[in-house]
Design a protein around this motif. Structure first.
Motif, PDB file in Angstrom:
ATOM      1  N   PRO A  63     -17.998  -4.898   0.875  1.00 18.10           N
ATOM      2  CA  PRO A  63     -16.935  -5.908   0.693  1.00 18.10           C
ATOM      3  C   PRO A  63     -15.680  -5.592   1.500  1.00 18.10           C
ATOM      4  O   PRO A  63     -15.430  -4.447   1.868  1.00 18.10           O
ATOM      5  CB  PRO A  63     -16.662  -5.840  -0.812  1.00 18.10           C
ATOM      6  N   TYR A  64     -14.881  -6.643   1.742  1.00 19.80           N
ATOM      7  CA  TYR A  64     -13.613  -6.527   2.447  1.00 19.80           C
ATOM      8  C   TYR A  64     -12.485  -7.001   1.522  1.00 19.80           C
ATOM      9  O   TYR A  64     -12.677  -7.907   0.719  1.00 19.80           O
ATOM     10  CB  TYR A  64     -13.613  -7.391   3.714  1.00 19.80           C
ATOM     11  N   TYR A  65     -11.316  -6.395   1.705  1.00 26.30           N
ATOM     12  CA  TYR A  65     -10.165  -6.718   0.844  1.00 26.30           C
ATOM     13  C   TYR A  65      -8.910  -6.915   1.686  1.00 26.30           C
ATOM     14  O   TYR A  65      -8.825  -6.473   2.827  1.00 26.30           O
ATOM     15  CB  TYR A  65      -9.912  -5.581  -0.159  1.00 26.30           C
ATOM     16  N   GLU A  66      -7.912  -7.562   1.077  1.00 25.26           N
ATOM     17  CA  GLU A  66      -6.612  -7.705   1.726  1.00 25.26           C
ATOM     18  C   GLU A  66      -5.495  -7.408   0.713  1.00 25.26           C
ATOM     19  O   GLU A  66      -5.632  -7.670  -0.479  1.00 25.26           O
ATOM     20  CB  GLU A  66      -6.455  -9.098   2.333  1.00 25.26           C
ATOM     21  N   TRP A  67      -4.394  -6.856   1.225  1.00 25.37           N
ATOM     22  CA  TRP A  67      -3.285  -6.442   0.352  1.00 25.37           C
ATOM     23  C   TRP A  67      -2.445  -7.636  -0.094  1.00 25.37           C
ATOM     24  O   TRP A  67      -1.970  -7.699  -1.213  1.00 25.37           O
ATOM     25  CB  TRP A  67      -2.401  -5.425   1.082  1.00 25.37           C
ATOM     26  N   PHE A  68      -2.225  -8.564   0.827  1.00 25.62           N
ATOM     27  CA  PHE A  68      -1.463  -9.783   0.540  1.00 25.62           C
ATOM     28  C   PHE A  68      -1.818 -10.776   1.634  1.00 25.62           C
ATOM     29  O   PHE A  68      -2.485 -10.438   2.622  1.00 25.62           O
ATOM     30  CB  PHE A  68       0.056  -9.514   0.509  1.00 25.62           C
ATOM     31  N   GLN A  69      -1.382 -12.018   1.464  1.00 26.94           N
ATOM     32  CA  GLN A  69      -1.653 -13.043   2.464  1.00 26.94           C
ATOM     33  C   GLN A  69      -0.336 -13.423   3.156  1.00 26.94           C
ATOM     34  O   GLN A  69       0.745 -13.189   2.616  1.00 26.94           O
ATOM     35  CB  GLN A  69      -2.287 -14.288   1.808  1.00 26.94           C
ATOM     36  N   PHE A  70      -0.442 -14.020   4.345  1.00 22.66           N
ATOM     37  CA  PHE A  70       0.765 -14.320   5.118  1.00 22.66           C
ATOM     38  C   PHE A  70       0.541 -15.542   6.005  1.00 22.66           C
ATOM     39  O   PHE A  70      -0.594 -15.917   6.302  1.00 22.66           O
ATOM     40  CB  PHE A  70       1.155 -13.114   5.982  1.00 22.66           C
ATOM     41  N   ASN A  71       1.655 -16.132   6.434  1.00 19.90           N
ATOM     42  CA  ASN A  71       1.557 -17.287   7.325  1.00 19.90           C
ATOM     43  C   ASN A  71       1.397 -16.819   8.772  1.00 19.90           C
ATOM     44  O   ASN A  71       1.460 -15.620   9.069  1.00 19.90           O
ATOM     45  CB  ASN A  71       2.775 -18.204   7.158  1.00 19.90           C
ATOM     46  N   GLU A  72       1.217 -17.768   9.675  1.00 19.80           N
ATOM     47  CA  GLU A  72       0.923 -17.440  11.076  1.00 19.80           C
ATOM     48  C   GLU A  72       2.062 -16.661  11.742  1.00 19.80           C
ATOM     49  O   GLU A  72       1.826 -15.806  12.604  1.00 19.80           O
ATOM     50  CB  GLU A  72       0.658 -18.736  11.863  1.00 19.80           C
ATOM     51  N   GLU A  73       3.283 -16.929  11.341  1.00 17.21           N
ATOM     52  CA  GLU A  73       4.443 -16.248  11.942  1.00 17.21           C
ATOM     53  C   GLU A  73       4.726 -14.901  11.272  1.00 17.21           C
ATOM     54  O   GLU A  73       5.620 -14.177  11.684  1.00 17.21           O
ATOM     55  CB  GLU A  73       5.700 -17.118  11.839  1.00 17.21           C
ATOM     56  N   PHE A  74       3.969 -14.588  10.236  1.00 12.81           N
ATOM     57  CA  PHE A  74       4.154 -13.347   9.483  1.00 12.81           C
ATOM     58  C   PHE A  74       5.555 -13.276   8.863  1.00 12.81           C
ATOM     59  O   PHE A  74       6.172 -12.223   8.760  1.00 12.81           O
ATOM     60  CB  PHE A  74       3.900 -12.119  10.380  1.00 12.81           C
ATOM     61  N   THR A  75       6.062 -14.440   8.421  1.00  9.35           N
ATOM     62  CA  THR A  75       7.399 -14.491   7.822  1.00  9.35           C
ATOM     63  C   THR A  75       7.366 -14.840   6.335  1.00  9.35           C
ATOM     64  O   THR A  75       8.365 -14.693   5.635  1.00  9.35           O
ATOM     65  CB  THR A  75       8.274 -15.531   8.542  1.00  9.35           C
ATOM     66  N   GLU A  76       6.220 -15.332   5.874  1.00 15.53           N
ATOM     67  CA  GLU A  76       6.076 -15.665   4.456  1.00 15.53           C
ATOM     68  C   GLU A  76       4.821 -14.987   3.912  1.00 15.53           C
ATOM     69  O   GLU A  76       3.792 -14.959   4.583  1.00 15.53           O
ATOM     70  CB  GLU A  76       5.961 -17.194   4.278  1.00 15.53           C
ATOM     71  N   TYR A  77       4.944 -14.463   2.695  1.00 16.85           N
ATOM     72  CA  TYR A  77       3.849 -13.675   2.119  1.00 16.85           C
ATOM     73  C   TYR A  77       3.492 -14.191   0.735  1.00 16.85           C
ATOM     74  O   TYR A  77       4.374 -14.619  -0.013  1.00 16.85           O
ATOM     75  CB  TYR A  77       4.244 -12.190   2.042  1.00 16.85           C
ATOM     76  N   THR A  78       2.221 -14.122   0.427  1.00 13.34           N
ATOM     77  CA  THR A  78       1.727 -14.506  -0.892  1.00 13.34           C
ATOM     78  C   THR A  78       1.157 -13.264  -1.557  1.00 13.34           C
ATOM     79  O   THR A  78       0.481 -12.459  -0.903  1.00 13.34           O
ATOM     80  CB  THR A  78       0.623 -15.578  -0.764  1.00 13.34           C
ATOM     81  N   ASN A  79       1.447 -13.094  -2.834  1.00 14.51           N
ATOM     82  CA  ASN A  79       0.928 -11.969  -3.631  1.00 14.51           C
ATOM     83  C   ASN A  79       1.528 -10.615  -3.242  1.00 14.51           C
ATOM     84  O   ASN A  79       0.970  -9.571  -3.589  1.00 14.51           O
ATOM     85  CB  ASN A  79      -0.602 -11.876  -3.542  1.00 14.51           C
ATOM     86  N   PHE A  80       2.671 -10.624  -2.555  1.00  9.62           N
ATOM     87  CA  PHE A  80       3.272  -9.348  -2.157  1.00  9.62           C
ATOM     88  C   PHE A  80       3.731  -8.537  -3.378  1.00  9.62           C
ATOM     89  O   PHE A  80       3.451  -7.350  -3.491  1.00  9.62           O
ATOM     90  CB  PHE A  80       4.456  -9.577  -1.211  1.00  9.62           C
ATOM     91  N   ASP A  81       4.435  -9.188  -4.300  1.00  6.13           N
ATOM     92  CA  ASP A  81       4.929  -8.479  -5.491  1.00  6.13           C
ATOM     93  C   ASP A  81       3.765  -7.946  -6.327  1.00  6.13           C
ATOM     94  O   ASP A  81       3.836  -6.826  -6.856  1.00  6.13           O
ATOM     95  CB  ASP A  81       5.799  -9.399  -6.351  1.00  6.13           C
ATOM     96  N   GLU A  82       2.701  -8.743  -6.429  1.00  7.60           N
ATOM     97  CA  GLU A  82       1.511  -8.305  -7.185  1.00  7.60           C
ATOM     98  C   GLU A  82       0.876  -7.094  -6.515  1.00  7.60           C
ATOM     99  O   GLU A  82       0.408  -6.165  -7.178  1.00  7.60           O
ATOM    100  CB  GLU A  82       0.489  -9.445  -7.265  1.00  7.60           C
TER     101      GLU A  82
END
Length: 219
Positions: A63-82
């Motif tokens: 399996p593969y995992y990711e720490w958080f998600q981000f937009n194309e410009e890398f300026t907005e992040y989802t799930n960073f606090d989590e």
């Protein structure tokens, strides 16, 4: 006292985007045993299952995992606090850890976490991160994070790997400006964990000696 009485620096290792702790462990096998003999490395899987195609598909098994998600410009992040809370909970349960090692997304995270901890904004319930090893790293671009993580220089010892053809190289160079007296290893490869030639091995071993002194002095 023999060498068995010397404490190895304990390091929490954070893998790259859409990979895993096991994959990072495999990638670090490129480094000689003489390096591994001096470090106690622990590998953590990111909290979120991969939400798209992994660049290592066909090279490393899922399996593969990711720490958080981000937009194309890398300026907005989802799930960073989590993500930050997940890492802190792991450090509370399985620590203490002396330092962080990160590759790619894990490297961006490792440097920022250290800066945030020094400012009292994250990892407040665990011991101070005493050093970081950053492989293909960069700075966050969101002002919400940069104003906290890099508002003053990161003071702990840091070792940075910069690849000549790495697309993150310019951003990894910017990160150096936020660290006090960083040690730097330049290598000819791209966005990868490089093998250590004699010169980079010498630098790595010098950094290991430095962090072992830090760890032993704080026992």
């Amino acid at each position: 006292m023999g060498s068995e009485g010397v404490k190895k620096p304990r390091i929490l290792c954070l893998h790259g985007f859409r990979t895993s702790g096991h994959i990072l462990k495999t990638q670090l096998h490129k480094w000689p045993q003489s390096v591994h003999d001096h470090l106690d490395l622990e590998f953590l899987d990111a909290p979120f299952p991969c939400q798209g195609k992994s660049d290592v598909e066909g090279i490393f098994d899922p399996p593969y995992y990711e720490w958080f998600q981000f937009n194309e410009e890398f300026t907005e992040y989802t799930n960073f606090d989590e993500c930050v809370q997940y890492i802190e909970d792991y450090m509370i349960k399985h620590g203490p850890f002396d330092g962080l090692l990160g590759f790619s997304q894990g490297a961006v995270l490792s440097a920022a976490l250290t800066g945030l901890q020094e400012k009292g904004e994250a990892l407040t319930k665990v011991p101070r991160v005493k050093f970081i090893i950053i492989i293909s790293g960069a700075k966050f671009k969101s002002s919400l994070i940069t104003e906290k993580a890099y508002s003053s220089p990161i003071t702990c010892p840091s070792l940075h790997f910069l690849g000549e053809t790495d697309f993150l190289r310019p951003y990894g160079t910017q990160l150096l400006e936020s660290c006090i007296e960083p040690m730097i290893i330049h290598h000819p490869k791209g966005h990868t964990i490089p093998r250590l030639d004699p010169e980079s091995l010498k630098t790595t071993m010098s950094f290991i000696k430095r962090i072992k002194d830090v760890v032993e002095n704080e026992q």
